[in-house]
Design an enzyme around this catalytic site. Sequence first.
Site, PDB file in Angstrom:
ATOM      1  N   CYS A 181       0.799  -1.230   0.000  1.00 18.84           N
ATOM      2  CA  CYS A 181       0.000   0.000   0.000  1.00 18.84           C
ATOM      3  C   CYS A 181       0.833   1.282   0.000  1.00 18.84           C
ATOM      4  CB  CYS A 181      -0.938   0.021   1.205  1.00 18.84           C
ATOM      5  SG  CYS A 181      -1.979  -1.450   1.333  1.00 18.84           S
ATOM      6  N   HIS A 317      -3.084   7.667   6.404  1.00 19.86           N
ATOM      7  CA  HIS A 317      -3.295   6.414   5.663  1.00 19.86           C
ATOM      8  C   HIS A 317      -4.784   6.084   5.722  1.00 19.86           C
ATOM      9  CE1 HIS A 317      -2.194   2.608   3.842  1.00 19.86           C
ATOM     10  NE2 HIS A 317      -2.911   1.987   4.769  1.00 19.86           N
ATOM     11  N   HIS A 358      -9.797   2.583  -1.382  1.00 19.77           N
ATOM     12  CA  HIS A 358      -8.364   2.306  -1.221  1.00 19.77           C
ATOM     13  C   HIS A 358      -7.791   1.863  -2.561  1.00 19.77           C
ATOM     14  CE1 HIS A 358      -4.563   1.136   0.221  1.00 19.77           C
ATOM     15  NE2 HIS A 358      -4.892   0.565   1.380  1.00 19.77           N
TER      16      HIS A 358
END
Length: 799
Positions: A181, A317, A358
């Site tokens: 990520c 995040h 995401h």
Amino acid sequence: MTKLGKKNHDMDNQIAIIGMACKFPGANDIHEFWDILKNGKETISHFTVEQLKANGVPEKLSESSNYIGSRGILDEPSSFDSQLFNFSTTDLGCLNTPARTFLQITWQALEDAGISPRACCKSTSVFVGANDTTLSTSQQFLSPMMSMGGIKELHYSKSLATLIAYHFGLQGTAVNLHTACSTSLVALINACQNLILDNCDLAIAGGVSIDMPQELGYLYEEGGFFSSDGHCRAFDAKASGAVISNGAGVVILKRLKNAIQDRDNIYAVIRGYSMNNDGNQKPGFFAPGINGQFHCIRKAWENAEIEPSMIDYIEAHGAATLIGDPIEIFALKKAFQKQHNSNRKKCGIGSVKTNIGHTTLASGVAGIIKTALILKKRAIVPSLHFEVLNPNIIIKNSPFYITTKYKEFPKRKKDIFAGISNFGLGGTNAHMVLKNNRFDRGEYSRVSNRKYQILTLSAMSEESLIKLIKKYLNFYFQEKLSLSKLSLADSCFTANCGRSSLKYRTYMIFNSYQTLIEQFIKAEVARSYCNVEKVKIIFMFSDQRDTFQCMAKNLYKNEPLFAKFIDECLNKLTLKNQLKVKNSLFKINKIDNKNSLVHLSCFVFEYSLAKYLSILGVVPDVVIAKGLGEFVAAVFTGMMELDDIISLLETANPFLIDNKSKKNVSKFKKISVKNPSIPYLFGNNENEFDKNNPLSFDSWFSQICHHNKISNNEKIAKLAFENFLILEIGPDCSWQFIEKQQNCVIKRHDILNNLSDGFSFVNLLGHLWCYGININWTDYYRHENRNKISLPTYCFSNS
């Protein structure tokens, strides 16, 4: 922590973000992306059972209460402009969707930075992360190359960095990265380091993650990574996980000092960054680590030389997982340890994942683009789906608040700092500090000296050009309130210098906002294919006219390079003759034709205009002339020296033959004559020059006098060109497009007259550009301090 916040942070270690492009759910560019952020929109899609079934999801599974049919999807992600990138049918079939998307947004990001994609700086590095996809059975057997791995490399995303380097002709570092990520933020950090080490002058960094087909969901497991309801509720009590989305983003980076020098459009300044790994200081491989995040954030702030109290916003995040969000906030609180006892809420926290989901490998660059826009627009945007704080998150006695509404920063606030966090599964942490740009791009003229501006547009297809015209028209309508004469001139500079010249071309000439809009509304697409290899240019220098129309006055005032050549000629004259020629050129006083040196004025004008056009990229393949124009041609082609011909013409007009002029001309028999550097047809000459026996001045002068009655059409008829442009350079400047037919009949097209008003000169450049001649716009703007601005980017055609 050491004392931070130094006023003179070393500019050598700062990086400017000068171009951005993206393709996210609901957004095909950064302008649409900002609209989503500003207006608090969620762009995650939710699919019906029928849609899921059509994409291979078993009906029983799709109807399960644990199957969540949600994902952020892209608009036509597989479409690709193969003509623009010159892909063969075979190669295109093996180019996967992430590679297609990233190639195209890289083109757009370079344009957004005011950089021509086909003339990009060779010293450019590429750092990118991309998800892999699987070859279909049919693709695996497209050709024998598959077994050797050649075409397979095109398909697999692990070669994307080198693919970008190849197609844009880049010779810097080209590296693919994968840290889950945090991939794209790690890519940006590597790009910054590459720039600071002086390994490149420009860097391309970003990430892409696209899974096909798009209309698929996922199985929800309590306490797992995925959301229970298809929404990403970062920091909220109802948070249950993230929603995976497709997306791609890329930024163009340059050392700050160079960006300021180059007058680039700077979105934000990268002040510092850090990356590390949790190691085994956490419960498990996939678990986040508090200490790793804390040390990463603090190190980035140290590198940026700022105190925690200076941070105004954190793009977290924020994946909305039960464990991840509380750990992230705890690590941030630890990093802000000096302010833990403060109740003043000055540092906003948000997550772009609440808008678009995401985007995994592209999530870091999504956060960077969002934050850079926040700094550029000077406004905080809402983080969505926040109602009640997650009970495991404690922000009391901290400077944090969750951003839930759009809010502009106060005008009195000069410096704005923001941090961006990205944490990858496996423990690779990355944090970057951005600051708003406050560096002045230098002194500039608010209004261009040129009365008329020219804006050029081009594309590889008529379809793309039509769409581009509409895109620009919408842009100018939307920006009407903020545009000024300065930005209109800057937009022309950026469009002309920062775009590649492609096959289908058009242009607009205007002297006000209103006339620009009118030009766009009336714009007609060039219907013919501009093949620059076939079109030849002929300069035709005119004979002296009975009256001189003061052609130089406007060009001399507005075109410094043209004025430079005029001055060069004038400085070779006696003071008395300087005044006469100036009067003739600029019509300072009433002209006395008997004593005005009109012939010398014509020479000075024609020579200066030809030299200026050459600098602008209008270089002839052949030169022809008549009468006085022969002297211009002789000097322009390097056959004779300017000083010699100026001296001759200052003494007499060679074509007014009387005893006095014959005597004066005879003095110049020893003028040095060389072979011309450009083919030059004079007299009855067939363009044959003997290197061993150079032509004498006497021989040349005799030929041009003896054959002065030969028409230029007769000279043109001797040329073997299929089609060509004739640019007549003289007081009655005109251009013609000539096409030779099989029966040798010459067909004439458009004619343009009179360069005295300023409009006609830029119109001439526009016409030449539309016929495939690539104008050197950089030199055209050399004496104007123009700034690059963000303009609409290319409109791709679907393949």
